[in-house]
Write an enzyme that holds these catalytic residues in place. Structure first.
Site, PDB file in Angstrom:
ATOM      1  CE1 TYR A 111     -37.658   7.858  11.079  1.00  0.00           C
ATOM      2  CE2 TYR A 111     -36.361   8.182   9.109  1.00  0.00           C
ATOM      3  CZ  TYR A 111     -37.469   8.205   9.828  1.00  0.00           C
ATOM      4  OH  TYR A 111     -38.508   8.537   8.979  1.00  0.00           O
ATOM      5  CD  GLU A 121     -29.390  17.565   9.562  1.00  0.00           C
ATOM      6  OE1 GLU A 121     -29.062  16.278  10.100  1.00  0.00           O
ATOM      7  OE2 GLU A 121     -29.202  17.946   8.214  1.00  0.00           O
ATOM      8  CG  ASN A 154     -39.342   9.174   5.347  1.00  0.00           C
ATOM      9  OD1 ASN A 154     -40.831   9.278   5.468  1.00  0.00           O
ATOM     10  ND2 ASN A 154     -38.615   8.762   6.314  1.00  0.00           N
ATOM     11  N   GLY A 155     -41.808   8.470   2.294  1.00  0.00           N
ATOM     12  CA  GLY A 155     -43.394   8.330   2.355  1.00  0.00           C
ATOM     13  C   GLY A 155     -43.697   7.932   3.438  1.00  0.00           C
ATOM     14  CG  MET A 167     -44.741   3.615   2.959  1.00  0.00           C
ATOM     15  SD  MET A 167     -44.361   2.715   1.475  1.00  0.00           S
ATOM     16  CE  MET A 167     -44.925   1.139   1.268  1.00  0.00           C
ATOM     17  CB  VAL A 214     -19.131  16.876  10.438  1.00  0.00           C
ATOM     18  CG1 VAL A 214     -17.713  16.001  10.795  1.00  0.00           C
ATOM     19  CG2 VAL A 214     -19.810  17.134  11.773  1.00  0.00           C
ATOM     20  CD  GLU A 257     -43.204   2.845  -1.655  1.00  0.00           C
ATOM     21  OE1 GLU A 257     -42.187   2.570  -1.102  1.00  0.00           O
ATOM     22  OE2 GLU A 257     -43.378   4.127  -2.060  1.00  0.00           O
ATOM     23  CG  HIS A 306     -35.174   2.380   0.432  1.00  0.00           C
ATOM     24  ND1 HIS A 306     -35.968   1.243   0.332  1.00  0.00           N
ATOM     25  CD2 HIS A 306     -35.807   3.501   0.950  1.00  0.00           C
ATOM     26  CE1 HIS A 306     -37.360   1.694   0.350  1.00  0.00           C
ATOM     27  NE2 HIS A 306     -37.337   3.213   0.632  1.00  0.00           N
ATOM     28  N   GLY A 358     -28.240   3.944   9.192  1.00  0.00           N
ATOM     29  CA  GLY A 358     -28.456   2.956   8.116  1.00  0.00           C
ATOM     30  C   GLY A 358     -27.082   2.418   7.920  1.00  0.00           C
ATOM     31  CG  ASN A 408     -40.601   0.976   2.294  1.00  0.00           C
ATOM     32  OD1 ASN A 408     -41.399  -0.192   2.245  1.00  0.00           O
ATOM     33  ND2 ASN A 408     -41.163   2.005   1.361  1.00  0.00           N
ATOM     34  CG  PHE A 447     -38.628   5.063   8.538  1.00  0.00           C
ATOM     35  CD1 PHE A 447     -39.085   4.781   9.689  1.00  0.00           C
ATOM     36  CD2 PHE A 447     -39.334   5.437   7.560  1.00  0.00           C
ATOM     37  CE1 PHE A 447     -40.571   4.993   9.810  1.00  0.00           C
ATOM     38  CE2 PHE A 447     -40.616   5.825   7.656  1.00  0.00           C
ATOM     39  CZ  PHE A 447     -41.337   5.480   8.653  1.00  0.00           C
TER      40      PHE A 447
HETATM   41  P1  FDA Z   1     -30.788  10.145   7.455  1.00  0.00           P
HETATM   42  O1  FDA Z   1     -30.408  10.200   6.132  1.00  0.00           O
HETATM   43  O2  FDA Z   1     -32.127   9.950   7.952  1.00  0.00           O
HETATM   44  O3  FDA Z   1     -30.089  11.125   8.371  1.00  0.00           O
HETATM   45  C1  FDA Z   1     -28.957  11.549   8.210  1.00  0.00           C
HETATM   46  C2  FDA Z   1     -28.687  13.072   8.775  1.00  0.00           C
HETATM   47  O4  FDA Z   1     -27.285  13.513   8.741  1.00  0.00           O
HETATM   48  C3  FDA Z   1     -29.281  13.670   7.389  1.00  0.00           C
HETATM   49  O5  FDA Z   1     -30.329  14.890   8.146  1.00  0.00           O
HETATM   50  C4  FDA Z   1     -28.299  14.599   7.116  1.00  0.00           C
HETATM   51  O6  FDA Z   1     -28.324  15.830   6.368  1.00  0.00           O
HETATM   52  C5  FDA Z   1     -26.972  14.540   8.070  1.00  0.00           C
HETATM   53  N1  FDA Z   1     -25.711  14.683   7.449  1.00  0.00           N
HETATM   54  C6  FDA Z   1     -25.103  13.952   6.657  1.00  0.00           C
HETATM   55  N2  FDA Z   1     -23.993  14.076   6.379  1.00  0.00           N
HETATM   56  C7  FDA Z   1     -23.567  15.287   7.275  1.00  0.00           C
HETATM   57  C8  FDA Z   1     -22.134  15.893   7.705  1.00  0.00           C
HETATM   58  N3  FDA Z   1     -21.056  15.439   7.239  1.00  0.00           N
HETATM   59  N4  FDA Z   1     -22.488  16.765   8.750  1.00  0.00           N
HETATM   60  C9  FDA Z   1     -23.751  17.019   9.325  1.00  0.00           C
HETATM   61  N5  FDA Z   1     -24.698  16.388   9.070  1.00  0.00           N
HETATM   62  C10 FDA Z   1     -24.896  15.543   8.149  1.00  0.00           C
HETATM   63  N6  FDA Z   1     -37.839   4.585   4.467  1.00  0.00           N
HETATM   64  C11 FDA Z   1     -39.001   3.993   4.996  1.00  0.00           C
HETATM   65  O7  FDA Z   1     -38.750   3.018   5.843  1.00  0.00           O
HETATM   66  N7  FDA Z   1     -40.425   4.169   4.391  1.00  0.00           N
HETATM   67  C12 FDA Z   1     -40.537   5.167   3.482  1.00  0.00           C
HETATM   68  O8  FDA Z   1     -41.745   5.289   3.065  1.00  0.00           O
HETATM   69  C13 FDA Z   1     -39.298   5.741   3.016  1.00  0.00           C
HETATM   70  N8  FDA Z   1     -39.613   6.638   1.794  1.00  0.00           N
HETATM   71  C14 FDA Z   1     -38.547   7.354   1.297  1.00  0.00           C
HETATM   72  C15 FDA Z   1     -38.564   8.448   0.366  1.00  0.00           C
HETATM   73  C16 FDA Z   1     -37.679   9.131  -0.014  1.00  0.00           C
HETATM   74  C17 FDA Z   1     -37.623  10.306  -0.916  1.00  0.00           C
HETATM   75  C18 FDA Z   1     -36.199   8.731   0.528  1.00  0.00           C
HETATM   76  C19 FDA Z   1     -35.071   9.958   0.175  1.00  0.00           C
HETATM   77  C20 FDA Z   1     -36.069   8.050   1.319  1.00  0.00           C
HETATM   78  C21 FDA Z   1     -37.176   7.289   1.901  1.00  0.00           C
HETATM   79  N9  FDA Z   1     -37.011   6.237   3.012  1.00  0.00           N
HETATM   80  C22 FDA Z   1     -38.140   5.506   3.326  1.00  0.00           C
HETATM   81  C23 FDA Z   1     -35.658   5.827   3.649  1.00  0.00           C
HETATM   82  C24 FDA Z   1     -35.367   6.550   4.917  1.00  0.00           C
HETATM   83  O9  FDA Z   1     -35.795   7.901   4.809  1.00  0.00           O
HETATM   84  C25 FDA Z   1     -34.067   6.519   5.218  1.00  0.00           C
HETATM   85  O10 FDA Z   1     -33.646   5.016   5.450  1.00  0.00           O
HETATM   86  C26 FDA Z   1     -33.693   6.894   6.603  1.00  0.00           C
HETATM   87  O11 FDA Z   1     -33.944   8.409   6.624  1.00  0.00           O
HETATM   88  C27 FDA Z   1     -32.066   6.706   7.086  1.00  0.00           C
HETATM   89  O12 FDA Z   1     -32.064   7.063   8.542  1.00  0.00           O
HETATM   90  P2  FDA Z   1     -30.810   7.412   8.836  1.00  0.00           P
HETATM   91  O13 FDA Z   1     -30.714   7.618  10.354  1.00  0.00           O
HETATM   92  O14 FDA Z   1     -29.633   6.232   8.534  1.00  0.00           O
HETATM   93  O15 FDA Z   1     -30.321   8.468   7.976  1.00  0.00           O
END
Ligand code: FDA
Length: 511
Positions: free
Chosen positions: A15, A35, A108-109, A111, A239, A364, A447, A475, A485, A487
């Site tokens: 996000y 990525e 993710n779900g 939501m 990275v 949830e 989360h 995040g 949740n 995002f």
């Molecule tokens: P996010 O994790 O999305 O993105 C980070 C990116 O950076 C990833 O693609 C990763 O691979 C990449 N990365 C990391 N380290 C790196 C490196 N060293 N070099 C290069 N790339 C790197 N939330 C919600 O609001 N509703 C919901 O229904 C759900 N449901 C849910 C289910 C499941 C199974 C999970 C795991 C999570 C959820 N969430 C959720 C949480 C939500 O998905 C989460 O909060 C956000 O994706 C976080 O967004 P960010 O941009 O912070 O990081």
């Protein structure tokens, strides 16, 4: 080893990264995005289709030989693969994350929940709450294509029996419920049910990716950014750390193959660096860079205020409610039993107990789509995190550790026990000991939040303190919990930061 030089570098495509990329490219800036996971759309989507929950292939799981779901991991693979769902195991906590272009939006779900206004204020005392309610949350909802399940569809489809049962049981126990918006298209879902389109949410696809129906980031923010012609995405680029240079930053990258082996090394120099690797990823990059890249000017708050959004997974075994209900049915009270053999993977309802000061939680009502009636109700309970944890770097293993102990999650277990007890008292049922030892999973974190918090490690707009042209918009900015949740909140905060950054930090260089 190759060297490259770019103006704007974004690390991570979840996000935070997606918002940064769109707003920079729309402002006319060229952006390179790194990525570590796959671009699942490349080469005609050759690494898809994504796996379902019942018969996962190795594209389900990030570089492990078996699935790593919160429960029931029976699938084994011959070869490791850069699959879509990662689980990072630390002492006392297992943190899940999506891997690939789109980050968490892939797994993710969907939501899309707006937090309580009062709690948002408590978590971000220095932000203008009304500005968020008037501008940034509506903007995030629009860009993410958030929609709501139509009431008539919800009321009759067999695929939401689990949610209807969950709501009515909650009411019986004296709890309030809310319907929750989502980024999964409910128009598409209705067509799935009518057999007009390929099935996805109704075919047990979610944590290992959705093949259709979900408006994940590659279909929204990232697609729009690509359409500007100014975004270049490098997938399988992981990275390691970065350091300051005369003109900006040098970023040290491993290029990996789909088995996770390093096939090349790159140093990418940039002027402006946007860290968006998620709460764990961004905090790890900062801490590693402090140690290896001698970046000693970070604020002392780095690594603090980390939390799991008070996540605890729990469930209720409803078999004894079955016997109660069979009796009821015999006496003609027209009760149906269980949560249904058909279940959509997309949650749309929640139990809102936030106003109860002693037991504030949001639960949830989660599906457990096994394809058969399992007489089990599943919940992801979200809580406050009154005692946040910390993240530190351990040079001996070149990795972080999360300092997370009983004191950090004790109250989540207490709240979950209170909730399950009340539900069972009103409806029958027992804690679902078949799912987890002790029936509660306080070590399952979907989360992760915090580690480089807004207004502490950064200024009030995501600019990292102590350095220039170094930003965070993911995040990691949210301290430990947001009560729902996360995002939608992460997206809204990223929008707010990027607006200021582009307006002020880029105004000179555009001339
Ligand atoms: P996010 O994790 O999305 O993105 C980070 C990116 O950076 C990833 O693609 C990763 O691979 C990449 N990365 C990391 N380290 C790196 C490196 N060293 N070099 C290069 N790339 C790197 N939330 C919600 O609001 N509703 C919901 O229904 C759900 N449901 C849910 C289910 C499941 C199974 C999970 C795991 C999570 C959820 N969430 C959720 C949480 C939500 O998905 C989460 O909060 C956000 O994706 C976080 O967004 P960010 O941009 O912070 O990081």
């Amino acid at each position: 080893h190759t060297e490259e030089n770019v103006e704007n570098l974004v690390i991570g495509s979840g996000y935070g990264g997606a918002v940064a990329a769109l707003r920079l490219t729309q402002a006319g800036k060229k952006v390179v995005m790194l990525e570590m996971g796959l671009d699942w759309e490349k080469e005609g989507g050759k690494y898809k289709p994504f796996s379902n929950l019942i018969t996962p292939k190795n594209n389900s799981t990030w570089l492990k030989k078996s699935t790593q779901a919160p429960m029931m991991n029976i699938a084994h693979f011959n070869k490791k693969f850069t699959g879509v769902l990662d689980r990072m195991d630390y002492e006392n906590i297992k943190v899940y994350a999506g891997r690939g272009v789109g980050g968490g939006s892939l797994v993710n779900g969907g939501m899309a929940v707006q937090p309580k206004k009062s709690y948002f204020k408590e978590i971000f005392p220095n932000l203008n709450v009304d500005e968020f309610w008037d501008n940034y949350f509506p903007l995030a909802k629009k860009e993410l294509q958030v929609n709501e399940i139509p009431e008539d569809y919800y009321a009759q489809t067999p695929y939401y029996k689990f949610a209807r049962v969950g709501e009515s049981e909650a009411h019986k126990a004296g709890f309030e419920t809310v319907r929750v918006p989502n980024v999964y298209s409910f128009d598409y879902m209705k067509k799935e049910e009518a057999d007009e389109v390929p099935k996805s949410a109704l075919a047990k696809e979610v944590i290992y990716g959705n093949n259709h129906g979900k408006q994940s980031l590659e279909k929204t923010y990232i697609k729009k950014a690509i359409q500007t012609g100014l975004l270049h995405i490098n997938d399988l680029h992981r990275v390691n750390y970065f350091q300051e240079t005369e003109n900006g930053y040098a970023v040290f990258v491993d290029v990996i193959d789909t088995e996770g082996l390093v096939v090349a090394k790159k140093t990418i120099s940039c002027k402006n660096l946007f860290l968006n690797a998620g709460s764990i990823g961004t905090t790890k990059l900062l801490l590693t860079s402090r140690y290896k890249g001698k970046m000693n000017n970070f604020d002392a708050s780095l690594g603090s205020d980390w939390g799991n959004n008070g996540n605890i997974m729990t469930g209720r075994n409803m078999v004894n409610t079955l016997f109660n209900r069979v009796e009821n049915e015999a006496t003609n009270t027209n009760h149906t039993t269980g949560t249904g053999s058909k279940q959509s993977t997309i949650p749309v309802s929640g139990i809102d107990n936030w106003e109860d000061k002693e037991h504030s939680f949001f639960a949830e009502i989660s599906p457990l789509p096994m394809g058969v009636e399992v007489y089990t109700a599943l919940y992801l309970v979200i809580n406050k995190v009154p005692t946040p944890g910390t993240i530190s770097y351990d040079p001996s293993v070149n990795d972080i550790q999360i300092n997370w102990e009983k004191k950090n999650y004790k109250h989540t277990v207490e709240n979950a026990k209170y909730f399950i007890k009340k539900m069972n008292k009103a409806n029958g049922g027992t804690p679902a000991g078949l799912l987890w030892k002790g029936a509660y999973g306080p070590d399952i974190c979907y989360h992760p939040l915090g580690g480089a918090v807004l207004g502490k490690t950064t200024d009030l707009y995501g600019r990292v303190k102590g350095y220039k042209n170094l930003y965070i918009t993911d995040g990691a900015l949210v301290p430990a919990s947001i009560g729902v949740n996360p995002f939608l909140t992460i997206t809204a905060i990223a929008e707010y930061c990027m607006k200021e950054i582009i307006k002020n930090d880029y105004s000179v260089s555009t001339k």
